[in-house]
Motif scaffolding. Structure first.
Motif, PDB file in Angstrom:
ATOM      1  N   THR A  12      49.609  40.233  37.746  1.00 52.48           N
ATOM      2  CA  THR A  12      49.332  41.588  37.256  1.00 52.48           C
ATOM      3  C   THR A  12      49.077  41.595  35.758  1.00 52.48           C
ATOM      4  O   THR A  12      49.570  40.734  35.036  1.00 52.48           O
ATOM      5  N   THR A  14      48.634  45.100  34.132  1.00 53.92           N
ATOM      6  CA  THR A  14      49.218  46.369  33.676  1.00 53.92           C
ATOM      7  C   THR A  14      50.242  46.937  34.664  1.00 53.92           C
ATOM      8  O   THR A  14      50.585  48.118  34.599  1.00 53.92           O
ATOM      9  N   THR A  16      50.314  47.356  38.080  1.00 53.45           N
ATOM     10  CA  THR A  16      50.024  47.973  39.385  1.00 53.45           C
ATOM     11  C   THR A  16      50.427  47.050  40.533  1.00 53.45           C
ATOM     12  O   THR A  16      51.087  47.495  41.489  1.00 53.45           O
ATOM     13  N   THR A  60      42.561  41.825  39.394  1.00 53.55           N
ATOM     14  CA  THR A  60      41.389  41.084  38.899  1.00 53.55           C
ATOM     15  C   THR A  60      41.072  41.542  37.485  1.00 53.55           C
ATOM     16  O   THR A  60      41.114  42.748  37.215  1.00 53.55           O
ATOM     17  N   THR A 102      32.165  41.476  41.115  1.00 57.10           N
ATOM     18  CA  THR A 102      33.403  40.688  41.089  1.00 57.10           C
ATOM     19  C   THR A 102      34.549  41.434  41.760  1.00 57.10           C
ATOM     20  O   THR A 102      35.710  41.184  41.458  1.00 57.10           O
TER      21      THR A 102
HETATM   22  C1  LIG Z   1      39.361  45.072  31.526  1.00 56.85           C
HETATM   23  C2  LIG Z   1      39.394  45.177  33.028  1.00 56.85           C
HETATM   24  C3  LIG Z   1      38.635  44.307  33.798  1.00 56.85           C
HETATM   25  C4  LIG Z   1      38.633  44.407  35.197  1.00 56.85           C
HETATM   26  N1  LIG Z   1      37.832  43.572  35.934  1.00 56.85           N
HETATM   27  C5  LIG Z   1      37.762  43.718  37.281  1.00 56.85           C
HETATM   28  C6  LIG Z   1      36.874  42.909  38.057  1.00 56.85           C
HETATM   29  O1  LIG Z   1      36.145  42.052  37.553  1.00 56.85           O
HETATM   30  N2  LIG Z   1      36.846  43.114  39.407  1.00 56.85           N
HETATM   31  C7  LIG Z   1      37.629  44.054  40.026  1.00 56.85           C
HETATM   32  O2  LIG Z   1      37.541  44.202  41.247  1.00 56.85           O
HETATM   33  N3  LIG Z   1      38.488  44.829  39.315  1.00 56.85           N
HETATM   34  C8  LIG Z   1      38.572  44.684  37.955  1.00 56.85           C
HETATM   35  N4  LIG Z   1      39.447  45.475  37.230  1.00 56.85           N
HETATM   36  C9  LIG Z   1      40.290  46.467  37.945  1.00 56.85           C
HETATM   37  C10 LIG Z   1      41.752  46.027  38.133  1.00 56.85           C
HETATM   38  O3  LIG Z   1      41.859  44.825  38.847  1.00 56.85           O
HETATM   39  C11 LIG Z   1      42.479  47.148  38.910  1.00 56.85           C
HETATM   40  O4  LIG Z   1      42.491  48.310  38.138  1.00 56.85           O
HETATM   41  C12 LIG Z   1      43.905  46.798  39.317  1.00 56.85           C
HETATM   42  O5  LIG Z   1      44.439  47.813  40.145  1.00 56.85           O
HETATM   43  C13 LIG Z   1      44.826  46.604  38.127  1.00 56.85           C
HETATM   44  O6  LIG Z   1      46.062  46.082  38.569  1.00 56.85           O
HETATM   45  P1  LIG Z   1      47.221  45.551  37.575  1.00 56.85           P
HETATM   46  O7  LIG Z   1      47.744  46.736  36.843  1.00 56.85           O
HETATM   47  O8  LIG Z   1      48.238  44.962  38.499  1.00 56.85           O
HETATM   48  O9  LIG Z   1      46.667  44.511  36.674  1.00 56.85           O
HETATM   49  C14 LIG Z   1      39.431  45.392  35.842  1.00 56.85           C
HETATM   50  C15 LIG Z   1      40.224  46.263  35.050  1.00 56.85           C
HETATM   51  C16 LIG Z   1      40.200  46.161  33.671  1.00 56.85           C
HETATM   52  C17 LIG Z   1      41.038  47.139  32.852  1.00 56.85           C
END
Ligand SMILES: Cc1cc2nc3c(=O)[nH]c(=O)nc-3n(C[C@H](O)[C@H](O)[C@H](O)COP(=O)(O)O)c2cc1C
Length: 159
Positions: A12, A14, A16, A60, A102
Motif C-alpha cells: 500500500t 496511502t 487503502t 498500483t 496499467t
Molecule cells: C500517483 C498515482 C499513481 C497511480 N497509478 C496507477 C496505475 O498505474 N494503475 C492503476 O490501476 N491505479 C493507479 N493508481 C490508483 C491506486 O492504485 C488506487 O487509488 C488504490 O486504491 C490506492 O491504494 P493504496 O492507498 O493502498 O495505495 C495510482 C494512484 C496514484 C495516486
C-alpha cells in the motif's frame, strides 16, 4: 473441519489496501480460518519458504508498478526465483481505470511472478476500480467469501 492458515500480505501507498486487508481479516478470521496480516515492508521471497496459503492485497503506483513498500518483496522474487510449488495464493488488486494501460498492474505483476515460480492461484484476481465509486473493502468482503470456499475445496481435494 481443517483449520486454514492464511497469510495476508499488504502492499500500500496511502493505506487503502491496509484497510481492505483489515476488513478481510475481520471477515475471515474465525475458528476455521486463522489470518495473519503482514505489511510487505522489509519482506523478501523468504516469506514463502514454508509454502502455504497467501492472499496478496496490493495497490498500483507509478507506471503500473507495485507500491514502494512492496518493491523489495517483488524484486526479491524476481531475482531469487525460489520454487513456490508449495504456495497457493489469491490476489486482491486495487487500481483505477483512469490509468487504462496499467489498470491494477501491481496485483497483476505479483500474480505473474508467483505463477512463473510455480505457485498455484486459487480463483480469479479481484480487481477494484477506484474511479467506479464503490468501496474496495465492501467489494473485497463480498469476494473473499467465495474465494475462501474455493480454497477449502482445494485443500480437501489435495488432503
Ligand atoms: C500517483 C498515482 C499513481 C497511480 N497509478 C496507477 C496505475 O498505474 N494503475 C492503476 O490501476 N491505479 C493507479 N493508481 C490508483 C491506486 O492504485 C488506487 O487509488 C488504490 O486504491 C490506492 O491504494 P493504496 O492507498 O493502498 O495505495 C495510482 C494512484 C496514484 C495516486
Amino acid at each position: 473441519m481443517q483449520v486454514l492458515q492464511l497469510t495476508l500480505l499488504v502492499g500500500t501507498m496511502t493505506g487503502t489496501a491496509q484497510l481492505v486487508a483489515q476488513e478481510v481479516e475481520l471477515t475471515l478470521d474465525d475458528g476455521d480460518t486463522r489470518v495473519r496480516t503482514q505489511p510487505m515492508d522489509g519482506l523478501d521471497a523468504g516469506v514463502f519458504a514454508d509454502g502455504g496459503l497467501f492472499l496478496i492485497c496490493t495497490s498500483t503506483y507509478g507506471q503500473g508498478d507495485v507500491p514502494d513498500n512492496a518493491k523489495q518483496l517483488y524484486e526479491s522474487l524476481r531475482s531469487a526465483r525460489p520454487d513456490l510449488s508449495k504456495v497457493s495464493y489469491g490476489v486482491i488488486a486495487l487500481g483505477d481505470r483512469t490509468y487504462a494501460e496499467t489498470f491494477c498492474n501491481g496485483g497483476k505483476r505479483f500474480d505473474a511472478v508467483l505463477a512463473e515460480l510455480g505457485a498455484r492461484r486459487i480463483g480469479d484476481i479481484m480487481l477494484h476500480d477506484a474511479s467506479a465509486g464503490t468501496m474496495p473493502e465492501e467489494i473485497a468482503v463480498e469476494w473473499v467469501g467465495g474465494w475462501i470456499a474455493l480454497c477449502r475445496k482445494e485443500v480437501s481435494l489435495t488432503a
